[in-house]
Motif scaffolding. Structure first.
Motif, short mmCIF file in Angstrom:
data_model
loop_
_atom_site.label_atom_id
_atom_site.label_comp_id
_atom_site.label_asym_id
_atom_site.label_seq_id
_atom_site.Cartn_x
_atom_site.Cartn_y
_atom_site.Cartn_z
N SER A 177 19.96 -38.07 4.85
CA SER A 177 18.93 -37.77 5.54
C SER A 177 17.76 -38.66 5.49
N ARG A 178 16.26 -38.90 5.84
CA ARG A 178 15.80 -39.83 6.34
C ARG A 178 15.42 -39.96 4.53
N LEU A 179 14.92 -39.60 3.17
CA LEU A 179 14.51 -39.63 2.21
C LEU A 179 15.87 -39.49 1.01
N THR A 180 16.16 -40.45 0.49
CA THR A 180 16.94 -40.26 -0.61
C THR A 180 16.47 -41.07 -1.69
N VAL A 181 17.94 -41.00 -2.30
CA VAL A 181 17.45 -41.29 -3.86
C VAL A 181 18.29 -42.40 -4.63
N LEU A 182 18.51 -44.11 -4.34
CA LEU A 182 19.60 -44.66 -4.59
C LEU A 182 19.55 -44.00 -6.61
N THR A 183 20.60 -45.45 -6.66
CA THR A 183 21.16 -45.21 -7.53
C THR A 183 20.46 -45.89 -9.04
N ASN A 184 19.49 -46.69 -8.36
CA ASN A 184 18.25 -47.12 -9.41
C ASN A 184 17.16 -46.04 -9.86
N GLY A 185 17.35 -45.35 -8.85
CA GLY A 185 15.83 -44.61 -9.25
C GLY A 185 14.99 -44.45 -7.87
N THR A 186 15.31 -45.67 -7.08
CA THR A 186 13.89 -45.57 -6.23
C THR A 186 14.30 -44.21 -5.42
N LEU A 187 13.28 -44.45 -5.04
CA LEU A 187 13.27 -43.41 -3.60
C LEU A 187 12.85 -44.42 -2.17
N GLU A 188 14.55 -44.17 -1.46
CA GLU A 188 13.68 -44.85 0.00
C GLU A 188 13.23 -44.16 0.57
N ILE A 189 12.13 -44.57 2.20
CA ILE A 189 12.23 -42.97 3.10
C ILE A 189 12.61 -44.11 4.16
N ARG A 190 13.75 -43.47 4.63
CA ARG A 190 13.82 -44.32 6.31
C ARG A 190 12.80 -43.87 7.31
N GLY A 191 12.63 -44.48 8.07
CA GLY A 191 11.77 -44.27 9.24
C GLY A 191 10.20 -43.34 9.23
N ALA A 192 9.46 -43.60 8.22
CA ALA A 192 8.57 -42.84 7.57
C ALA A 192 7.32 -42.02 8.87
N LEU A 193 7.82 -41.25 8.78
CA LEU A 193 7.09 -39.85 9.57
C LEU A 193 5.56 -39.96 9.13
N ARG A 194 4.49 -39.75 9.77
CA ARG A 194 3.09 -38.74 9.05
C ARG A 194 3.21 -37.63 7.69
N GLU A 195 4.30 -37.01 8.32
CA GLU A 195 4.27 -35.54 7.55
C GLU A 195 4.96 -35.62 5.96
N ASP A 196 5.08 -36.87 5.88
CA ASP A 196 5.97 -37.49 4.98
C ASP A 196 5.18 -38.68 3.73
N SER A 197 3.84 -37.94 4.34
CA SER A 197 2.53 -38.27 3.61
C SER A 197 2.17 -37.67 2.67
N GLY A 198 2.40 -37.62 1.51
CA GLY A 198 1.77 -37.15 0.41
C GLY A 198 1.94 -37.20 -1.35
N THR A 199 2.20 -36.41 -2.31
CA THR A 199 2.31 -37.04 -3.71
C THR A 199 3.38 -36.57 -4.52
N TYR A 200 4.08 -37.31 -4.98
CA TYR A 200 6.16 -37.83 -4.75
C TYR A 200 6.06 -37.73 -6.55
N SER A 201 6.53 -37.13 -7.36
CA SER A 201 6.82 -37.22 -8.97
C SER A 201 8.33 -37.26 -9.30
N CYS A 202 8.72 -38.35 -10.07
CA CYS A 202 9.45 -38.81 -10.44
C CYS A 202 10.01 -37.85 -11.92
N VAL A 203 11.16 -37.30 -11.78
CA VAL A 203 11.33 -37.23 -12.89
C VAL A 203 12.44 -37.41 -13.39
#
Length: 529
Positions: free
Chosen positions: A353-379
């Motif tokens: 998928s376009r949104l993945t979580v890397l092994t170091n906990g970083t969120l990777e957004i590939r080919g960002a779209l306007r609907e990807d805008s918003g608030t993300y919470s890291c747990v």
């Protein structure tokens, strides 16, 4: 009066009535009908009295003998009943059958449809089985209490037909499993109590697939035998659903994923964690021996941005705030994506998928779209070293934050030019209006002339005012009592001044300027004389 008694009275009436009489002593005269000269009053009377007796039995149903009735409430609690009393009134809205010895509910447990019943209490009985469509005669039930019984499993369609049910109490039974579709059709259910049973797995089907309960906001699973919970699936639920899940008193296996979820719920101020914090196995301070803490011992001192701006199509890397790198082995990091009910993302390998979580906990957004805008919470587990003002959320904006692209900027620029032109035009219009008011405002009449004629106007100043006295007072406040007059010469306008008003000389003008109003009056008297 029972039906048998009615028939006995009718028989006695038939024996005492003459056969050739056309009069009916009990029923009205119109009911006596003669066909071919024979009297059929007895038959008509029988039909009439039968209908009266049956109607009386239908509409005047009494309270069942072992129960107590108060208006539309029927209480049969604590009567040692093994079956449901017959002849329940159709107007009942609350029926209490608790503290009895009922063992099962047959399909015809009520002898009529109780379509006004909204509350049914069957707690503290010995019910071990619920047949399909058991509650079909109560279609408008909203509160059903089956707590403290002997139920061991819930069959499919056990609650079929209860589309208006809002509260279902099943705590204190021996339920170890729920068949697929056991709660299907409960589209209005908001509160489900399954505490103090023998459930070993979290009933995730209550939130997913065909058995999902769309209105369920309160789920009590306390005091069961649940050891594992689907953390990532629970984090994907809507906020109003997560905040109503009670898991206290279960033998939960405390791992990094569960510890991160409980810490996230605690920081979200969910009531289950605030009210029963001591009854959860993963208490604060256990992250050290679990080797789960992602924060350094002195707290997190790094600087992590909490707002990111990207253009459509960009690749964006969003680090998890409040954790140190590199991550310890076994640490779990989840990202809750924007929107209630959006899927939570975990560290997995080979995500496409376009949104993945890397092994170091970083969120990777590939080919960002306007609907990807918003608030993300890291747990993640941050432990007791976390700061109270430390944020868990990151805001991502894709495209122009105001929603305007290049064409939007051009429209904005055009709008600014339009506003400037409009302001200039408005200023010009106001200026023209002021000039016209100044030029065409009616001047004050000259006072002091003889007989109100035009005499005395020569050598006078024209004042634009509403009242000469107000103008005079205003002049005195401004000039301190001194006046300035603009005088006309006789040579320039000979037609405006008559012989009675000669032209003043230079000495008179100088005296007016020096002595103000007194000099003006003196010169005027001299010239008049």
């Amino acid at each position: 009066m029972g039906l048998i008694r009615c028939l006995q009275l009718l028989h006695q009436q038939a024996e005492t009535q003459p056969s050739n009489s056309r009069m009916c002593p009990v029923v009205p005269q119109p009911l006596c009908v003669s066909i071919d000269g024979h009297l059929h009053g007895f038959r008509v009377t029988l039909a009439f009295l039968l209908s009266m007796c049956l109607s009386r039995m239908t509409f005047t149903a009494a309270c069942p003998p072992p129960c107590l009735c108060a208006s539309d409430i029927v209480s049969c609690s604590g009567r040692n009943l093994s079956t449901v009393p017959p002849d329940l009134p159709g107007y009942v809205t609350r029926l209490d059958l608790s503290h009895n010895v009922l063992s099962t509910l047959l399909l015809d447990w009520p002898d009529r449809c109780l379509d006004r019943l909204t509350t049914l209490v069957l707690s503290q009985n010995a019910i071990t089985h619920l047949a399909p469509d058991t509650f079909a005669p109560t279609p408008h039930l909203r509160h059903l209490d089956l707590s403290s019984n002997g139920l061991s499993r819930l069959n499919a369609s056990a609650f079929h037909g209860l589309g208006e049910l809002e509260v279902l109490l099943l705590f204190g039974n021996r339920i170890s499993q729920t068949m697929a579709g056991a709660f299907q059709g409960l589209s209005s259910l908001e509160r489900l109590y399954l505490g103090r049973n023998r459930l070993a797995a979290f009933p995730l089907e209550l939130y997913q697939r065909n058995g999902a309960l769309p209105c369920l906001r309160f789920l009590d699973l306390s005091m069961n035998m649940v050891r594992q919970v689907p953390v990532q699936s629970l984090l994907s639920l809507a906020t109003w659903q997560q905040g109503g899940i009670y898991l206290q008193g279960n033998p939960l296996v405390c791992d990094c994923a569960l510890r991160a979820m409980l810490e996230y719920w605690e920081r979200r101020q969910y009531r289950p964690l605030l009210d029963f914090r001591e009854e959860y196995p993963c208490s604060l301070g256990q992250e050290e021996w679990l080797n789960c803490s992602a924060s350094p011992q002195g707290g997190f001192h790094g600087t992590v941005e909490v707002s990111y701006q990207a253009e459509p199509g960009d690749w964006l890397m969003v680090p998890c705030p409040g954790i140190s790198l590199p991550l310890r082995e076994g640490l779990m990091v989840f990202w809750v994506t924007p929107g209630d009910g959006s899927p939570a993302l975990g560290v997995t390998d080979g995500q496409s998928s376009r949104l993945t979580v890397l092994t170091n906990g970083t969120l990777e957004i590939r080919g960002a779209l306007r609907e990807d805008s918003g608030t993300y919470s890291c747990v993640a587990v941050r432990g007791r070293h976390r700061s109270s003002n430390e944020t868990l959320e990151v805001t991502v904006s894709v495209g122009n934050p105001s929603g305007l692209g290049k064409s939007g900027e051009e429209r904005s620029s055009g709008g600014e030019h339009f506003n400037t032109a409009f302001t200039t035009l408005a200023s010009c219009v106001v200026s023209i209006v002021l000039v016209l008011l100044y030029l065409y405002l009616t001047p004050c009449r000259c006072h002091g002339g003889k007989a109100g004629g035009v005499g005395g106007c020569g050598g006078r100043a024209m004042l634009l005012c509403a009242d000469p006295r107000e103008a005079e007072l205003a002049d005195r406040r401004v000039t301190g009592g001194k006046r300035v007059a603009f005088l006309e010469t006789g040579g320039e306008h000979p037609h405006k001044c008559s012989a009675k008003h000669p032209v003043m000389d230079a000495a008179a003008i100088e005296g007016i300027l020096k002595n103000g109003s007194r000099a003006l009056e003196q010169v005027h008297e001299e010239h008049v004389a």
